[in-house]
Every structure is written in structure tokens, then in C-alpha cells.
Design a protein around this motif. Sequence first.
Motif, mmCIF file in Angstrom:
data_model
loop_
_atom_site.group_PDB
_atom_site.id
_atom_site.type_symbol
_atom_site.label_atom_id
_atom_site.label_comp_id
_atom_site.label_asym_id
_atom_site.label_seq_id
_atom_site.Cartn_x
_atom_site.Cartn_y
_atom_site.Cartn_z
ATOM 1 N N VAL A 38 -14.879 42.112 -6.035
ATOM 2 C CA VAL A 38 -14.587 42.392 -4.627
ATOM 3 C C VAL A 38 -15.654 43.344 -4.080
ATOM 4 C CG1 VAL A 38 -12.932 43.326 -2.973
ATOM 5 C CG2 VAL A 38 -12.112 42.035 -4.958
ATOM 6 N N ILE A 39 -16.285 42.919 -2.986
ATOM 7 C CA ILE A 39 -17.342 43.705 -2.348
ATOM 8 C C ILE A 39 -16.874 44.113 -0.965
ATOM 9 C CG2 ILE A 39 -19.759 43.757 -1.643
ATOM 10 C CD1 ILE A 39 -19.411 43.341 -4.636
ATOM 11 N N ASP A 40 -16.704 45.407 -0.769
ATOM 12 C CA ASP A 40 -16.247 45.951 0.512
ATOM 13 C C ASP A 40 -17.404 46.682 1.186
ATOM 14 O OD1 ASP A 40 -14.421 47.018 2.546
ATOM 15 O OD2 ASP A 40 -14.692 48.923 1.496
ATOM 16 N N GLY A 41 -17.569 46.447 2.484
ATOM 17 C CA GLY A 41 -18.673 47.072 3.206
ATOM 18 C C GLY A 41 -18.363 48.458 3.716
ATOM 19 N N ALA A 42 -17.682 49.269 2.903
ATOM 20 C CA ALA A 42 -17.296 50.639 3.285
ATOM 21 C C ALA A 42 -16.330 50.620 4.470
ATOM 22 C CB ALA A 42 -18.518 51.499 3.588
ATOM 23 N N SER A 43 -15.232 49.895 4.307
ATOM 24 C CA SER A 43 -14.220 49.783 5.364
ATOM 25 C C SER A 43 -13.585 51.127 5.684
ATOM 26 C CB SER A 43 -13.127 48.800 4.931
ATOM 27 O OG SER A 43 -13.624 47.485 4.840
ATOM 28 N N THR A 44 -13.135 51.265 6.939
ATOM 29 C CA THR A 44 -12.526 52.521 7.390
ATOM 30 C C THR A 44 -11.132 52.317 7.966
ATOM 31 O OG1 THR A 44 -13.590 52.250 9.558
ATOM 32 C CG2 THR A 44 -14.778 53.558 7.913
ATOM 33 N N ASP A 45 -10.575 51.105 7.813
ATOM 34 C CA ASP A 45 -9.303 50.781 8.474
ATOM 35 C C ASP A 45 -8.124 50.692 7.505
ATOM 36 O OD1 ASP A 45 -9.983 48.460 7.135
ATOM 37 O OD2 ASP A 45 -9.284 47.126 8.737
ATOM 38 N N GLY A 46 -8.302 51.092 6.249
ATOM 39 C CA GLY A 46 -7.236 50.991 5.260
ATOM 40 C C GLY A 46 -7.431 49.855 4.271
ATOM 41 N N THR A 47 -8.436 49.030 4.496
ATOM 42 C CA THR A 47 -8.724 47.917 3.587
ATOM 43 C C THR A 47 -8.966 48.408 2.168
ATOM 44 O OG1 THR A 47 -9.646 46.503 5.326
ATOM 45 C CG2 THR A 47 -10.365 46.072 3.084
ATOM 46 N N LYS A 48 -9.757 49.455 2.045
ATOM 47 C CA LYS A 48 -10.117 49.965 0.722
ATOM 48 C C LYS A 48 -8.880 50.396 -0.056
ATOM 49 C CE LYS A 48 -13.192 53.277 -1.542
ATOM 50 N NZ LYS A 48 -14.180 54.389 -1.342
ATOM 51 N N ALA A 49 -7.914 51.010 0.608
ATOM 52 C CA ALA A 49 -6.690 51.467 -0.061
ATOM 53 C C ALA A 49 -5.899 50.291 -0.617
ATOM 54 C CB ALA A 49 -5.835 52.275 0.908
ATOM 55 N N ILE A 50 -5.870 49.176 0.123
ATOM 56 C CA ILE A 50 -5.165 47.985 -0.363
ATOM 57 C C ILE A 50 -5.861 47.421 -1.588
ATOM 58 C CG2 ILE A 50 -4.592 45.589 0.181
ATOM 59 C CD1 ILE A 50 -3.988 46.468 3.011
ATOM 60 N N ILE A 51 -7.180 47.346 -1.549
ATOM 61 C CA ILE A 51 -7.935 46.840 -2.702
ATOM 62 C C ILE A 51 -7.668 47.709 -3.929
ATOM 63 C CG2 ILE A 51 -10.236 46.376 -3.629
ATOM 64 C CD1 ILE A 51 -11.146 45.924 -0.695
ATOM 65 N N GLU A 52 -7.642 49.004 -3.723
ATOM 66 C CA GLU A 52 -7.453 49.929 -4.846
ATOM 67 C C GLU A 52 -6.086 49.773 -5.506
ATOM 68 O OE1 GLU A 52 -8.409 53.588 -2.901
ATOM 69 O OE2 GLU A 52 -10.534 53.505 -3.509
ATOM 70 N N LYS A 53 -5.100 49.238 -4.786
ATOM 71 C CA LYS A 53 -3.786 48.957 -5.386
ATOM 72 C C LYS A 53 -3.914 47.981 -6.552
ATOM 73 C CE LYS A 53 -0.535 47.547 -2.720
ATOM 74 N NZ LYS A 53 0.164 46.858 -1.577
ATOM 75 N N TYR A 54 -4.900 47.092 -6.473
ATOM 76 C CA TYR A 54 -5.075 46.041 -7.482
ATOM 77 C C TYR A 54 -6.334 46.253 -8.320
ATOM 78 C CZ TYR A 54 -1.728 43.817 -4.342
ATOM 79 O OH TYR A 54 -0.609 43.544 -3.564
ATOM 80 N N GLN A 55 -6.908 47.455 -8.246
ATOM 81 C CA GLN A 55 -8.205 47.685 -8.891
ATOM 82 C C GLN A 55 -8.161 47.439 -10.402
ATOM 83 O OE1 GLN A 55 -10.146 51.231 -7.558
ATOM 84 N NE2 GLN A 55 -11.988 50.890 -8.775
ATOM 85 N N HIS A 56 -7.005 47.705 -11.024
ATOM 86 C CA HIS A 56 -6.887 47.496 -12.477
ATOM 87 C C HIS A 56 -6.959 46.022 -12.848
ATOM 88 C CE1 HIS A 56 -2.803 46.885 -10.980
ATOM 89 N NE2 HIS A 56 -2.507 46.257 -12.103
ATOM 90 N N GLN A 57 -6.795 45.125 -11.867
ATOM 91 C CA GLN A 57 -6.865 43.686 -12.126
ATOM 92 C C GLN A 57 -8.226 43.095 -11.752
ATOM 93 O OE1 GLN A 57 -2.792 43.221 -9.952
ATOM 94 N NE2 GLN A 57 -3.032 41.368 -11.184
ATOM 95 N N LEU A 58 -9.100 43.927 -11.224
ATOM 96 C CA LEU A 58 -10.409 43.463 -10.793
ATOM 97 C C LEU A 58 -11.442 43.692 -11.892
ATOM 98 C CD1 LEU A 58 -10.497 44.939 -7.164
ATOM 99 C CD2 LEU A 58 -9.584 42.737 -7.931
ATOM 100 N N THR A 59 -12.401 42.791 -11.970
ATOM 101 C CA THR A 59 -13.516 42.987 -12.894
ATOM 102 C C THR A 59 -14.480 44.014 -12.333
ATOM 103 O OG1 THR A 59 -13.317 40.662 -13.515
ATOM 104 C CG2 THR A 59 -15.321 41.802 -14.197
ATOM 105 N N THR A 60 -14.776 43.887 -11.035
ATOM 106 C CA THR A 60 -15.693 44.803 -10.369
ATOM 107 C C THR A 60 -15.226 45.028 -8.938
ATOM 108 O OG1 THR A 60 -17.542 43.891 -11.649
ATOM 109 C CG2 THR A 60 -18.100 45.258 -9.751
ATOM 110 N N PHE A 61 -15.266 46.285 -8.503
ATOM 111 C CA PHE A 61 -14.991 46.623 -7.117
ATOM 112 C C PHE A 61 -16.088 47.554 -6.632
ATOM 113 C CE2 PHE A 61 -12.560 49.661 -4.192
ATOM 114 C CZ PHE A 61 -12.864 48.919 -3.059
#
Length: 250
Positions: A38-61
Motif C-alpha cells: 500500500v502506497i499512500d501519498g502522505a494523506s491528511t484526511d484520516g486515510t493513513k489511520a485506516i491503513i494502519e489498522k491493517y498494517q500487520h496484514q500488509l507486506t509493505t506500507f
Amino acid sequence: MQQPVLSVITIVYNNVKDIERTMLSVLNQSYPHIEYVVIDGASTDGTKAIIEKYQHQLTTFLSAPDKGIYDAMNKGLALAKGDYVLFMNSGDEIYDQHTVSHVFSTAKDADIYYGETEMYNEQWQSLGQRRHQVPDKFNWKSFKYGMSISHQAIYVRRSLAEAYDLKYKYSADIDWIIKVAKKARKIVNTRQYVAKYLVGGVSKQKHLDSLKERFQIFTKYYGLLPNIFNHLIIAFRLGSYFIKHRRTND
């Protein structure tokens, strides 16, 4: 023969509304050999927090500023280690939880697997099949009448996937797919729906600029005069479809 590893790459920027839906469509796949980047462009609207909920299931964030959608895709491609790559950007979905398993069960050792796409609006209501139906047999010339396969509906052998050409801001995915198809020896039509696509992306928001780039790309590969003739056919088909359905479903 060992089952292939699929690298699914999701890019996102400030899309808190849709990112979780997209991620769950990947994380809930029944196919066991998936790495998720998952590649995030430095979001500022809460997107990053949602991704981090599943970070343990991601290969790379990775969350960092980028130079646009295709620069972000290149970052994901550089991090992918699987046998195949699939771009499933924020707002879109893998069709159902068994899709990846079904794709790889259709044939072994293809360079490209592809399938059909279902369109959805902002309320996530189905608009049906795309106007451009996928070709029965696909090769690098198949786009001459338009992009007949969605970017989300094509699985590409990673060793054939070059970086996206950043001189194109809106249609580099078309150039990328044609390049891959020119090198591919075995291309398989899975004959199934493989993706759900949320209409209204960057290419729609900058529609005229996107069309200009597409014309340049098609001219590069197919020649100027054939491309002009092909666009007359594209325009006729588009007009006929709109008269019948009152929408374009691109």
C-alpha cells in the motif's frame, strides 16, 4: 507446480471514504499467496489511520509525498516481489473473495491474465459492464478502438512490467499495458468478472487532457492515419451507446 505469488499494489491519497473497502477486498481473498503493498501519498484526511489498522496484514506500507499517481505506482512496483502484479487502487475492488484463486486456476504460467470489470458510481451502485467489452483474444493491438481492459482487471508477470512513463500524467497505464502486451507470449482470458471499478478517477476529472494523451499513445503504437480512422469508429460507437443507454460507461 508451485502456485504463483501475486503482488497487489494499492495507491491512495486522501480517500478515507473508500480505502477500507478496497483493502478488505484484497485482505479477504481466499488465495493464500498474496503480498499486499500500500502506497499512500502522505494523506491528511484520516486515510493513513485506516491503513494502519491493517498494517500487520500488509507486506509493505509506505506513506510519503509523491509526484502523482504514476510515480506512486512506480514506488509500489519497485517494492513488489511477487510473480505477478495487480494494481487495485483506492475505490476499486477485487470482484469477490475467490477471484484471485479463479484467475490462476484458468491456466498455468501465463504472462497476462485478464477479465471483465463491473462499473460502480459514487454511491456504490452498479452501472453494469463497461462499454468496452474485453476482447476474446488480447494482444498489443487490441486497444486501437479504446482501452478494452481495465487497469484493475489485468494481472501481469512482474518480470515484464516496466516502470510507468512519467511524461504521461493521465494515461500512462495504457502505454504500460501495451508495452507489456508486446512482450507477452501467453495471454489468458479468464472469462469472468475480476474487478469492480469506481467511476470518476483522475482520467475522468481531467478528461480532455486524458484523451489527448491517449491519442498520442495510440499514434505512437498504431500510426497517425490508422489512429485517426480508428477514432472515427470510436466516436461512432460512443455516440450509438450513449443514445441507447444515456451514459458512456467508460
